[in-house]
Design a protein around this motif. Structure first.
Motif, PDB file in Angstrom:
ATOM      1  N   THR B 180      56.406 -93.873   6.571  1.00 25.56           N
ATOM      2  CA  THR B 180      57.172 -92.762   7.131  1.00 25.56           C
ATOM      3  C   THR B 180      56.243 -91.680   7.666  1.00 25.56           C
ATOM      4  O   THR B 180      56.464 -91.128   8.742  1.00 25.56           O
ATOM      5  N   GLY B 183      55.077 -92.028  11.010  1.00 18.25           N
ATOM      6  CA  GLY B 183      56.087 -91.987  12.054  1.00 18.25           C
ATOM      7  C   GLY B 183      56.938 -93.236  12.147  1.00 18.25           C
ATOM      8  O   GLY B 183      57.710 -93.396  13.080  1.00 18.25           O
ATOM      9  N   ALA B 184      56.805 -94.164  11.164  1.00 13.56           N
ATOM     10  CA  ALA B 184      57.636 -95.363  11.192  1.00 13.56           C
ATOM     11  C   ALA B 184      59.027 -95.032  10.668  1.00 13.56           C
ATOM     12  O   ALA B 184      59.229 -94.009  10.013  1.00 13.56           O
ATOM     13  N   ARG B 185      59.972 -95.889  10.973  1.00 16.20           N
ATOM     14  CA  ARG B 185      61.338 -95.701  10.478  1.00 16.20           C
ATOM     15  C   ARG B 185      61.687 -96.906   9.615  1.00 16.20           C
ATOM     16  O   ARG B 185      62.237 -97.893  10.118  1.00 16.20           O
TER      17      ARG B 185
END
Ligand SMILES: Nc1ncnc2c1ncn2[C@@H]1O[C@H](COP(=O)(O)OP(=O)(O)O)[C@@H](O)[C@H]1O
Ligand SMILES: [Mg+2]
Lengths: 241, 687
Positions: B180, B183-185
């Motif tokens: 996270t 910047g990952a979802r």
């Protein structure tokens, strides 16, 4: 001047246990601020609030003057808040190259990310196809910090930068943070190795029991800490000076 | 040689199917931590919808294919991802049950839409066309199947290695919160994984359907075979999963080839074995692969509520069970009476899960097999005395030990798979063996497929009548309930609970985890064996096909949905699963007719369960009792939010900082020690 990052009277904790009891910190663009404090004082908790991993129960998180309290960590990361959490913050099963691929989340192209990261840390270039889990501690920290270099962040948060690293590497990494700040980034570092940190910092603050007990220029904080060794223990003292 | 080549070709085709299924399985498991037992059922949905489009509605095959792969597959995956939101943080048991619920739910839905009594079949693609390589005929359909597997392998490799989305999916497995911060979802990654996994299932379903009859259970079962491939891939590595698929596909088809050449004297004994090859491969892989590689990833898991059990409450429950049975049987007709005793047989098997799954946290998919072994032993004994039940208990315990011993270091999903493989081995091979000779005595496992089971007589009381036997079954259930309560309140039960909730604390008290586990299995197997014997007596005969792995799933599911740590859940499980005949005979108004179509009610219940488990991980009964006490989110609510991360395992809470009295109390409560503090204060996991 509006600070790039500011926590205003933040209360936060885990479950029903409050850890931060009203903390205010701010970091201007181009500034390195260091947070010192004993184990369990709440430093990491403070960084978690700043990175969006932990939503404060009261108080505000302001980024460039904008109230972003409650915004998710992923959104803040994409907005330019780069967090390097405590411990070896790499993905053990991903290769170095794959880590760099992950760093394109802010829109910097993969080629640019590689160029910047390898220019700053040539050692990583030799390790391109190795799993991060097989790197040395210093190399892992470099890989984690490559994100701060490559993604063009506006705020960089680092927890326990020096933990377990040789002094020479620590000096190198602090120089890197200094360089970032000189380019206009707001840097907030949590550190145990007070001396190296204070040499780099523009400002410092001491956290104890979930409160900021001292804040000021590094020299003043240095003397406060020296006092601590002479028997006056400011790190454990409750009242604010 | 020619035969060898032709079996190689068919083996490679099987391998391609296994690879498709298993890679979907591995993909969803690594990104979400949920092992999808419903992967085969999703394939089944794909095959049936394709049949509907292409055969029933006569769409051109390419159009039907595009709609199935482009719409049905992803849509099914996204729906499931939505349903399972929040499931990552629950226990292994709840995650297992949610996907098993989905499996049964999907089978129920398919049965409801496509009448199972109608025969359907799908034509292979490019029917009748084939190429001949080295004198071996390979159909276009086989070639297509292999080609699809190769393309999927390549596409998955590119996705996971060379795209940001794919790399982020793998990153989220390593460290969700760090992903996270990059910047990952992770939630999106999970949804994508489900969509891909479901689409792969749909593709494999469409490809495999022409080779077997289009039958829901067949499809779901066939694909169980792919689990072995996933296990060889250690549920993690896609390349090794493909290797596993090759090993499995070739072994299975060579075994079929060898079977045709077996001498007549051994053929009947080893014939069934070739069907069981996938189960054997799965079992061997699980037992032999080094433990470190087979560790389920640790994640934030909440602690479950452990309901208190009092002797007075138990006595009231036991007496109520017997009295209610006596009152109800007085007014039942002949058919309904047969069902009445069966209720308690099922209830006892359900009860047997409480110490094993509920307290000790050991997942077993073989509970009905233990019951089957118990019933079989009881039937062979042929002694019409209630003490014959002890013989059933002994054999049930032995069967359970057969799972516990080789699987001593397995836990979580791996233990579930191993026990499932054991169940398949019994059902596909052992139970089907013809006459064998043991030390010169001829012995038939199931005589002509069924065995008569005698009902007992005791001190001149004839318990062979339906009414008397139903009452006897209720009494035996109450005794088993008392046994479980006694265990729970004693030191042994405390060890079981510690094995699940505080393994470090268990080690600190000098208790051997492997022995505790063996004890939990043996006790549970013994109770299941008694349940099997009682159920067998209710039906007066048992048959080889009554004790399969799938047949046992509803019991496990209902128990977990109701509250696997609540022994009383067994009563409701028995009533729901065994009570349809009884309910149909009682004046329940419109409800009776609902029970007449028992299958639909069950499928509905189980479907709801799958959706609900992420929200009520403790089960319905504990939730209801909280609610009844006027604090719907009270006690279990505070336990719910006490999610501990990997670095802060519960045993460590008191170590990092001095814990407050409230924290310690909460900790004690979370690991279920608050009610037993006085008896075993020394065993508390205090830092
Ligand atoms: N995930 C967590 N859950 C519960 N309590 C926590 C968690 N993380 C930290 N704490 C508690 O919060 C307090 C502050 O911890 P932390 O912010 O990590 O301190 P520091 O980084 O200054 O050493 C400690 O008492 C710690 O035990
Ligand atoms: Mg810290």
């Amino acid at each position: 001047m509006i600070p790039l990052l500011a926590l205003r009277d933040v209360h936060a904790g885990y479950d029903s246990i409050e850890v931060l009891h009203g903390v205010s910190v701010h970091v201007d663009a181009g500034e390195v601020v260091v947070l010192l404090g004993a184990n369990g004082a709440g430093k990491s908790t403070l960084l978690s609030v700043a990175s969006g991993m932990l939503v404060p129960t009261a108080g505000q998180l302001l980024v460039a003057g904008q109230d972003l309290t409650g915004t998710g960590a992923g959104d803040l990361a994409r907005a330019g808040i780069c967090t390097v959490p405590e411990g070896r913050s790499v993905f053990p099963s991903l290769t170095v190259a794959e880590h760099l691929l992950m760093m394109t989340h802010r829109g910097v192209s993969a080629a640019d990310v590689e160029e910047r990261a390898y220019a700053r840390f040539p050692r990583l270039a030799d390790r391109r196809q190795q799993s991060a889990g097989d790197l040395s501690g210093g190399e892992q920290q470099m890989l984690a910090l490559a994100r701060a270099v490559a993604t063009e962040p506006s705020v960089v948060l680092v927890d326990e930068l020096s933990m377990g690293l040789a002094p020479i590497i620590v000096a190198e990494l602090f120089a890197l943070l200094r360089g970032l700040a000189d380019d206009g980034v707001a840097v907030l570092v949590v550190e145990q190795m007070a001396q190296a940190a204070l040499d780099t910092a523009d400002r410092a603050a001491v956290v104890a029991n979930g409160r900021i007990t001292h804040e000021g220029d590094p020299e003043r904080i240095r003397s406060v800490i020296a006092d601590a060794y002479l028997g006056v223990d400011p790190l454990a003292r409750q009242e604010t000076t | 040689m020619q035969q060898f080549l032709s079996f190689t070709a068919s083996g490679l085709t099987s391998a391609a199917i296994y690879a498709l299924v298993a890679s979907g399985l591995v993909l969803t498991y690594t990104t979400t931590g949920i092992f999808n037992f419903a992967q085969g059922a999703m394939a089944m949905v794909g095959a049936f919808t394709f049949w509907q489009f292409a055969e029933a509605w006569g769409w051109p095959a390419p159009v039907a294919l595009v709609v199935c792969i482009g719409v049905i597959g992803p849509l099914q995956g996204l729906l499931v991802a939505r349903m399972f939101q929040g499931l990552e943080r629950t226990s292994d048991t709840v995650r297992l049950v949610a996907t098993l619920g989905l499996l049964l739910g999907l089978i129920g839905v398919v049965h409801a839409i496509w009448d199972p009594s109608v025969r359907r079949s799908l034509d292979p693609f490019a029917e009748g066309r084939a190429v001949t390589v080295l004198d071996v005929r390979i159909t276009y359909h086989q070639l297509l199947t292999m080609a699809v597997a190769v393309v999927v392998a390549a596409a998955l490799w590119v996705l996971l290695r060379h795209t940001r989305t794919g790399v982020a999916m793998r990153a989220a497995v390593d460290n969700r919160s760090l992903a996270t911060l990059n910047g990952a979802r992770p939630a999106l990654a999970g949804a994508i994984a489900w969509a891909i996994g479901s689409t792969l299932a749909v593709v494999s379903g469409i490809l495999v359907a022409p080779t077997i009859e289009l039958n829901a259970l067949n499809l779901a079962l066939l694909i169980v075979n792919a689990y072995g491939a996933a296990a060889i891939g250690r549920l993690r590595s896609l390349p090794w999963t493909f290797v596993g698929a090759l090993v499995l596909g070739l072994t299975r088809d060579y075994a079929i080839w060898l079977r045709s050449d077996l001498p007549a004297s051994v053929a009947p004994y080893l014939g069934g074995l070739s069907n069981a090859v996938p189960a054997i491969v799965l079992l061997v892989v699980l037992v032999l692969l080094p433990p470190a590689q087979l560790r389920t990833s640790t994640r934030a898991v909440r602690h479950e509520v452990l309901p208190k059990l009092t002797w007075s409450g138990t006595a009231i429950t036991g007496v109520a069970v017997v009295v209610a049975t006596a009152l109800v049987i007085a007014r039942l007709g002949a058919t309904a009476l047969l069902g009445a005793a069966g209720i308690w047989g099922i209830a006892i098997i359900g009860l047997s899960l409480v110490p094993l799954v509920g307290y000790a946290g050991q997942l077993s998919l073989a509970q009905l097999s233990f019951a089957g072994v118990g019933a079989l032993a009881y039937a062979h004994l042929g002694w019409n005395h209630p003490l014959g039940l002890l013989w059933a208990a002994l054999w049930g315990a032995l069967a359970a030990a057969c799972v516990a011993l080789p699987a001593a270091r397995l836990s979580g999903i791996y233990l579930a798979l191993a026990s499932g493989a054991f169940a398949l081995l019994l059902e596909q091979w052992i139970f089907l063996l013809p006459e064998i000779s043991i030390f010169g005595h001829p012995f038939t496992v199931f005589e002509r497929g069924t065995m008569p089971v005698a009902r007992p007589e005791l001190l001149g009381w004839d318990l062979t009548g339906d009414r008397a036997y139903a009452l006897y079954a209720a009494v035996v259930f109450s005794l088993c309930l008392a046994l479980v309560v006694a265990v729970r309140r004693g030191t042994v039960g405390l060890r079981f609970v510690a094995l699940k909730d505080a393994p470090a604390g268990l080690a600190a008290t000098g208790t051997d985890a492997a022995r505790t586990k063996l004890a939990a299995f043996a006790l549970s197997g013994a109770i299941a064996g008694v349940g099997g014997a009682i159920a067998g007596g209710a039906a007066t005969s048992i048959s080889a096909d009554g004790y399969g792995m799938f047949a046992g799933l509803p019991i496990l599911l209902l128990m977990v949905v109701l509250g696997i740590r609540s022994p009383r859940a067994a009563i409701i499980t028995g009533l729901v699963l065994g009570g349809s005949e009884v309910a149909a005979d009682l004046p329940l108004g419109p409800l009776s007719s609902a029970f007449e179509s028992g299958g639909v009610v069950q499928a509905m219940l189980i479907g709801v369960a799958a959706v609900a488990m992420a929200r009520i991980p403790d089960g319905l009964l504990p939730e209801l009792s909280n609610w009844a006490r006027g604090r719907p989110w009270g006690r279990s609510g505070s336990a719910r939010s006490r999610s501990v991360d990997v670095s802060g395992a519960p045993e460590l809470v008191g170590l990092r900082t001095a814990a407050t009295a409230t924290e310690l109390a909460a900790l004690d409560h979370a690991i279920g020690l608050s009610s037993v503090r006085s008896t075993a204060g020394g065993a508390r996991a205090r830092g």
